[in-house]
Design a protein around this motif. Structure first.
Motif, PDB file in Angstrom:
ATOM      1  N   GLY A   6       0.820  -1.211   0.000  1.00 15.81           N
ATOM      2  CA  GLY A   6       0.000   0.000   0.000  1.00 15.81           C
ATOM      3  C   GLY A   6       0.850   1.255   0.000  1.00 15.81           C
ATOM      4  N   ALA A   7       1.934   1.242   0.778  1.00 15.31           N
ATOM      5  CA  ALA A   7       2.839   2.397   0.823  1.00 15.31           C
ATOM      6  C   ALA A   7       3.513   2.602  -0.528  1.00 15.31           C
ATOM      7  CB  ALA A   7       3.877   2.203   1.926  1.00 15.31           C
ATOM      8  N   ARG A   8       3.886   1.506  -1.157  1.00 13.98           N
ATOM      9  CA  ARG A   8       4.528   1.588  -2.480  1.00 13.98           C
ATOM     10  C   ARG A   8       3.571   2.191  -3.508  1.00 13.98           C
ATOM     11  NH1 ARG A   8       4.768  -2.456  -6.779  1.00 13.98           N
ATOM     12  NH2 ARG A   8       6.396  -1.820  -8.206  1.00 13.98           N
ATOM     13  N   GLU A   9       2.339   1.735  -3.518  1.00 13.30           N
ATOM     14  CA  GLU A   9       1.347   2.258  -4.466  1.00 13.30           C
ATOM     15  C   GLU A   9       1.064   3.734  -4.207  1.00 13.30           C
ATOM     16  OE1 GLU A   9      -2.042  -0.304  -4.183  1.00 13.30           O
ATOM     17  OE2 GLU A   9      -1.010  -1.998  -5.123  1.00 13.30           O
ATOM     18  N   GLU A  10       1.000   4.108  -2.931  1.00 17.53           N
ATOM     19  CA  GLU A  10       0.771   5.510  -2.585  1.00 17.53           C
ATOM     20  C   GLU A  10       1.948   6.367  -3.044  1.00 17.53           C
ATOM     21  OE1 GLU A  10       0.033   8.174   1.419  1.00 17.53           O
ATOM     22  OE2 GLU A  10      -0.561   6.064   1.430  1.00 17.53           O
ATOM     23  N   PHE A  11       3.162   5.865  -2.851  1.00 18.89           N
ATOM     24  CA  PHE A  11       4.358   6.582  -3.295  1.00 18.89           C
ATOM     25  C   PHE A  11       4.351   6.748  -4.823  1.00 18.89           C
ATOM     26  CE2 PHE A  11       8.710   6.351  -4.961  1.00 18.89           C
ATOM     27  CZ  PHE A  11       9.235   7.517  -4.411  1.00 18.89           C
ATOM     28  N   GLU A  12       4.044   5.684  -5.562  1.00 15.20           N
ATOM     29  CA  GLU A  12       4.010   5.745  -7.021  1.00 15.20           C
ATOM     30  C   GLU A  12       2.966   6.747  -7.502  1.00 15.20           C
ATOM     31  OE1 GLU A  12       3.397   1.742  -8.337  1.00 15.20           O
ATOM     32  OE2 GLU A  12       5.512   1.206  -8.097  1.00 15.20           O
ATOM     33  N   THR A  13       1.813   6.755  -6.857  1.00 10.22           N
ATOM     34  CA  THR A  13       0.762   7.704  -7.221  1.00 10.22           C
ATOM     35  C   THR A  13       1.225   9.130  -6.983  1.00 10.22           C
ATOM     36  OG1 THR A  13      -0.948   6.087  -6.693  1.00 10.22           O
ATOM     37  CG2 THR A  13      -1.630   8.387  -6.774  1.00 10.22           C
ATOM     38  N   ALA A  14       1.880   9.377  -5.851  1.00 10.83           N
ATOM     39  CA  ALA A  14       2.377  10.714  -5.542  1.00 10.83           C
ATOM     40  C   ALA A  14       3.430  11.159  -6.556  1.00 10.83           C
ATOM     41  CB  ALA A  14       2.945  10.746  -4.126  1.00 10.83           C
TER      42      ALA A  14
END
Length: 64
Positions: A6-14
Protein backbone atom coordinates in the motif's frame (compact mmCIF):
# COMPACT_ATOMS: atom_id res chain seq x y z
CA UNK A 1 3.50 -7.23 3.43
CA UNK A 2 0.15 -5.57 2.65
CA UNK A 3 1.21 -2.35 4.36
CA UNK A 4 4.41 -2.20 2.31
CA UNK A 5 2.46 -2.78 -0.90
CA UNK A 6 0.00 0.00 0.00
CA UNK A 7 2.84 2.40 0.82
CA UNK A 8 4.53 1.59 -2.48
CA UNK A 9 1.35 2.26 -4.47
CA UNK A 10 0.77 5.51 -2.59
CA UNK A 11 4.36 6.58 -3.30
CA UNK A 12 4.01 5.75 -7.02
CA UNK A 13 0.76 7.70 -7.22
CA UNK A 14 2.38 10.71 -5.54
CA UNK A 15 5.38 10.58 -7.89
CA UNK A 16 3.14 10.31 -10.96
CA UNK A 17 1.13 13.29 -9.76
CA UNK A 18 4.29 15.34 -9.21
CA UNK A 19 5.58 14.46 -12.66
CA UNK A 20 2.24 15.29 -14.29
CA UNK A 21 2.15 18.68 -12.55
CA UNK A 22 5.77 19.39 -13.49
CA UNK A 23 5.12 18.55 -17.13
CA UNK A 24 1.94 20.65 -17.18
CA UNK A 25 3.86 23.62 -15.79
CA UNK A 26 6.39 23.29 -18.61
CA UNK A 27 3.74 23.57 -21.34
CA UNK A 28 4.69 20.22 -22.85
CA UNK A 29 2.11 18.78 -25.20
CA UNK A 30 0.85 15.25 -25.27
CA UNK A 31 1.59 12.96 -28.18
CA UNK A 32 -2.07 13.20 -29.27
CA UNK A 33 -1.94 17.00 -29.30
CA UNK A 34 1.34 16.94 -31.23
CA UNK A 35 -0.06 14.53 -33.83
CA UNK A 36 -3.22 16.63 -34.24
CA UNK A 37 -1.23 19.80 -34.88
CA UNK A 38 1.15 17.94 -37.19
CA UNK A 39 -1.78 16.69 -39.26
CA UNK A 40 -3.30 20.18 -39.40
CA UNK A 41 0.03 21.59 -40.62
CA UNK A 42 0.34 18.85 -43.22
CA UNK A 43 -3.17 19.56 -44.53
CA UNK A 44 -2.42 23.28 -44.63
CA UNK A 45 0.75 22.64 -46.67
CA UNK A 46 -1.19 20.42 -49.07
CA UNK A 47 -3.92 23.05 -49.43
CA UNK A 48 -1.29 25.73 -50.00
CA UNK A 49 0.36 23.66 -52.72
CA UNK A 50 -3.02 23.11 -54.40
CA UNK A 51 -3.80 26.82 -54.26
CA UNK A 52 -0.38 27.68 -55.69
CA UNK A 53 -0.99 25.30 -58.59
CA UNK A 54 -4.43 26.78 -59.18
CA UNK A 55 -3.02 30.32 -59.11
CA UNK A 56 -0.30 29.33 -61.58
CA UNK A 57 -2.95 27.94 -63.92
CA UNK A 58 -5.04 31.09 -63.65
CA UNK A 59 -2.03 33.31 -64.33
CA UNK A 60 -1.05 31.13 -67.27
CA UNK A 61 -4.53 31.29 -68.81
CA UNK A 62 -4.66 35.07 -68.23
CA UNK A 63 -1.43 35.55 -70.23
CA UNK A 64 -2.75 33.54 -73.16
Amino acid sequence: MGVAQGAREEFETAVHSMIDRWLADRDFVSRDEFESVRLMAQRAREENAALEARLAELEKSKKE
